[in-house]
Design a protein around this motif. Structure first.
Motif, PDB file in Angstrom:
ATOM      1  N   GLN A 204     -15.757  10.204  -1.922  1.00 44.82           N
ATOM      2  CA  GLN A 204     -16.010   9.933  -3.425  1.00 44.82           C
ATOM      3  C   GLN A 204     -17.272   9.977  -3.856  1.00 44.82           C
ATOM      4  OE1 GLN A 204     -13.529   8.888  -5.406  1.00 44.82           O
ATOM      5  NE2 GLN A 204     -14.677   7.834  -6.964  1.00 44.82           N
TER       6      GLN A 204
ATOM      7  N   SER B 273       0.899  -1.381   0.022  1.00 43.51           N
ATOM      8  CA  SER B 273       0.063   0.048   0.026  1.00 43.51           C
ATOM      9  C   SER B 273       0.948   1.213   0.225  1.00 43.51           C
ATOM     10  CB  SER B 273      -0.946  -0.089   1.285  1.00 43.51           C
ATOM     11  OG  SER B 273      -0.079   0.157   2.423  1.00 43.51           O
TER      12      SER B 273
ATOM     13  N   ASP C 275      -7.387   1.401  -9.560  1.00 43.58           N
ATOM     14  CA  ASP C 275      -8.621   0.740  -9.808  1.00 43.58           C
ATOM     15  C   ASP C 275      -9.502   1.358  -8.380  1.00 43.58           C
ATOM     16  OD1 ASP C 275     -11.079  -0.663  -9.608  1.00 43.58           O
ATOM     17  OD2 ASP C 275     -10.101  -2.922  -9.093  1.00 43.58           O
ATOM     18  N   SER C 276      -9.980   2.641  -8.515  1.00 45.24           N
ATOM     19  CA  SER C 276     -10.827   3.394  -7.661  1.00 45.24           C
ATOM     20  C   SER C 276     -12.141   2.735  -7.243  1.00 45.24           C
ATOM     21  CB  SER C 276     -10.997   4.949  -8.019  1.00 45.24           C
ATOM     22  OG  SER C 276     -11.598   5.478  -7.078  1.00 45.24           O
TER      23      SER C 276
ATOM     24  N   GLY D  77      -8.074  -1.582  -0.128  1.00 48.13           N
ATOM     25  CA  GLY D  77      -8.291  -0.458  -0.835  1.00 48.13           C
ATOM     26  C   GLY D  77      -7.377   0.391  -1.293  1.00 48.13           C
ATOM     27  N   ASN D  78      -6.168   0.537  -0.158  1.00 49.30           N
ATOM     28  CA  ASN D  78      -5.071   1.493  -0.610  1.00 49.30           C
ATOM     29  C   ASN D  78      -4.453   0.965  -1.708  1.00 49.30           C
ATOM     30  OD1 ASN D  78      -5.755   3.059   1.541  1.00 49.30           O
ATOM     31  ND2 ASN D  78      -4.063   2.400   2.824  1.00 49.30           N
TER      32      ASN D  78
ATOM     33  N   ALA E 274     -11.509  -0.156  -5.016  1.00 49.72           N
ATOM     34  CA  ALA E 274     -11.135   0.318  -3.456  1.00 49.72           C
ATOM     35  C   ALA E 274     -12.501   0.752  -2.931  1.00 49.72           C
ATOM     36  CB  ALA E 274     -10.319   1.298  -3.685  1.00 49.72           C
TER      37      ALA E 274
ATOM     38  N   GLU F 266      -6.251   1.643  -4.939  1.00 53.24           N
ATOM     39  CA  GLU F 266      -6.088   2.971  -5.322  1.00 53.24           C
ATOM     40  C   GLU F 266      -4.738   3.070  -6.051  1.00 53.24           C
ATOM     41  OE1 GLU F 266      -8.175   6.215  -3.429  1.00 53.24           O
ATOM     42  OE2 GLU F 266      -7.973   5.016  -1.450  1.00 53.24           O
ATOM     43  N   LYS F 267      -3.611   2.523  -5.581  1.00 56.36           N
ATOM     44  CA  LYS F 267      -2.354   2.812  -6.368  1.00 56.36           C
ATOM     45  C   LYS F 267      -2.413   1.891  -7.474  1.00 56.36           C
ATOM     46  CE  LYS F 267       1.166   3.558  -2.647  1.00 56.36           C
ATOM     47  NZ  LYS F 267       1.966   4.697  -3.350  1.00 56.36           N
TER      48      LYS F 267
ATOM     49  N   ARG G 153     -13.464   8.174   3.317  1.00 57.69           N
ATOM     50  CA  ARG G 153     -12.858   8.183   1.909  1.00 57.69           C
ATOM     51  C   ARG G 153     -14.134   7.615   0.964  1.00 57.69           C
ATOM     52  NH1 ARG G 153      -7.018   5.087   1.717  1.00 57.69           N
ATOM     53  NH2 ARG G 153      -6.101   6.498   3.267  1.00 57.69           N
TER      54      ARG G 153
END
Length: 538
Positions: free
Chosen positions: A494, A420, A461-462, A453-454, A465, A457-458, A490
């Motif tokens: 979003q 992450s 793939d929002s 999820g972190n 996440a 996101e990296k 978070r």
């Protein structure tokens, strides 16, 4: 920091000599020193106790950064949650005396609602044992999640058996049953400035994120009593007396100790103690992580060997995140296990990565893999806090994938933590593979969907996440966990950005309520302000 750099220049010119020389003491001290320098650590003190005697002692750095006063052999440090191990022993004693039972319902004892909002107790059938074993949240008795604050729910036990209210009820029992019998006369039950011992208490420092290197900010002692979860301020010598007492079963018998340190329902935590095996060796331990202090009390019971580590800053424990139950992730603890239990040697991580690769070979020994993982985590932590070490963290992570790819195929939360923080094209397939190894229905620790999820996101793939953050936010239970609060915030942010105002405000409010339940007024107010700015336009 200046003193540490001076010690580095002097090589092995350490502040004190070991009490009893052991083979490799200088090398071990150098290992500890190198980790401290990487963390910019203001100061620390460490000791090894064998068969009831201190056989190694080392301290370095400063007790006060403003004056430059050095750490002394008799310096006092906050030990934070190391206190929990003593609470487990006291409750074991009380049960043996017939005064309590660990399967008693928690609500059979007084509840201080000023400390613990009733909303934080999700099930009225939670037992003392559930709280003591860190399994009082979500599915009581079955789901392990480390929660230091929830541990203080045990204060009602001490209120009921004592004539004084909290926190003095706990202080009295700890003094009567632990401190006084063991002669731990240099331990304060909270910080009292008029106590003669207070002058020997180190200054406390918390690291704050800074792009220009380590930035440690002094924090005052803001507690004046001890509690079931934390609060003692002690010395290496007093904790050595505690270790010696455990070696000789002076506080509780062997059967009672075995019960305290037995994993509960397959979890890594017993009753106030973590318990694990490393290469066949039993390890019992407890750590301290305060706002501005770190501690580790690590026992190898079959060898009557104990490592004690105390620091006047938060970074050693912040780095290690020992909540997730692997003491090898605390680099000072790993150095002890490798040096004193396994007879291993340090890898020189200050050399180029190619040299490190040649040193460890294509099939490194298990402890070399552990050192490599710790160093990657250390450099990733440095990158988060100071902006330094990021490229090194990536290179070491890629080397770890090369020599130990199996580590990326195991459901290990520390690998999840690493991925992450760092990413590269070489690591992406391994990261995606690692995410599939976790069973989010069986393993309900909040850290897994949050760090997963972190990672997503990296990887860009929002949407994936947000599904994981929604799983954590909307799932019942854990409504006093900061990771759940972060996931809800978070997700809410979003949704608001996507125009889903009602859903976004609902999740943001859920996050605010969790912060309020955790008595984090600053976060609660910040989120209220966010909510105030997200209403319908007039």
């Amino acid at each position: 920091m200046r003193l540490l750099l001076g010690i580095l220049a002097l090589g092995t010119a350490f502040l004190t000599l070991p009490v009893q020389a052991q083979p490799g003491d200088a090398e071990f001290s150098a290992r500890l020193h190198r980790i401290a320098v990487q963390l910019g650590l203001p100061g620390f003190s460490a000791a090894v106790v064998r068969d009831g005697k201190i056989v190694y002692r080392h301290q370095e750095g400063v007790a006060d950064r403003s004056s430059g006063a050095p750490i002394g052999a008799d310096s006092l440090f906050g030990i934070a949650s190391v206190t929990k191990s003593m609470t487990g022993i006291i409750l074991s004693q009380l049960e043996a005396e017939g005064k309590i039972r660990l399967d008693d319902p928690l609500l059979a004892y007084p509840l201080n609602t000023g400390w613990h909002p009733p909303e934080g107790i999700g099930d009225p059938n939670i037992t003392l044992g559930d709280v003591l074993s860190m399994s009082a949240g979500d599915r009581p008795g079955r789901t392990y999640v480390y929660n230091g604050a929830r541990f203080n729910l045990l204060s009602g036990v001490f209120d009921k058996i004592s004539t004084s209210p909290s926190p003095q009820s706990y202080v009295a029992q700890n003094r009567q049953r632990i401190l006084t019998p063991l002669g731990m006369a240099e331990t304060m039950t909270g910080y009292q400035k008029d106590n003669p011992l207070a002058i020997r208490a180190v200054k406390r420092y918390q690291a704050e994120i800074s792009p220009t290197g380590w930035n440690y900010v002094e924090r005052p002692y803001d507690w004046d009593a001890a509690y079931p979860a934390s609060g003692l301020i002690s010395t290496i010598d007093d904790l050595a007396k505690y270790a010696a007492a455990l070696d000789r079963n002076a506080l509780i018998g062997q059967a009672a100790y075995d019960r305290l340190t037995a994993p509960r329902n397959g979890h890594p935590y017993g009753y106030g103690w973590f318990t694990q095996r490393s290469a066949g060796v039993r390890l019992h331990w407890v750590f301290g992580y305060g706002q501005a202090e770190s501690a580790l009390f690590l026992r190898v019971p079959d060898s009557k060997l104990t490592f004690i580590f105390l620091a006047n800053a938060d970074t050693p424990s912040a780095l290690a995140q020992l909540d997730y139950a692997d003491v090898l992730r605390q680099p000072f603890g790993l150095a002890f296990i490798d040096s004193w239990v396994k007879g291993g040697k340090a890898i020189d991580f200050d050399r180029p990565t190619a040299d490190v690769a040649r040193t460890i070979g294509t099939k490194p020994a298990p402890m070399a893999v552990e050192q490599l993982l710790d160093e990657a985590l250390l450099q990733a932590f440095r990158a988060r806090m100071t902006g330094q070490g990021g490229d090194r963290a990536v290179a070491l992570s890629e080397l770890l994938l090369q020599v130990a790819p199996e580590r990326f195929a195991q459901p290990d939360v520390y690998m999840l933590r690493l991925l992450s923080d760092v990413t590269s094209p070489r690591l992406e397939p391994a990261a995606r593979r690692l995410l599939t190894r976790f069973d989010l229905d069986a393993d309900r620790r909040p850290v897994i969907p949050f760090w997963s999820g972190n990672v997503l996101e990296k990887l860009g793939d929002s949407a994936g996440a947000m599904k994981l953050y929604a799983l954590l936010c909307d799932r019942e239970g854990f409504d006093d966990e900061p990771l759940k609060a972060q996931a809800c915030e978070r997700l809410g942010a979003q949704e608001l950005a996507a125009g889903q105002v009602e859903a976004g405000r609902r999740h943001l409010w859920h996050s605010a309520r969790i912060s309020r339940l955790a008595n984090d007024g600053g976060e609660f107010d910040r989120k209220l302000a966010l909510l105030a700015g997200t209403g319908p336009k007039r």
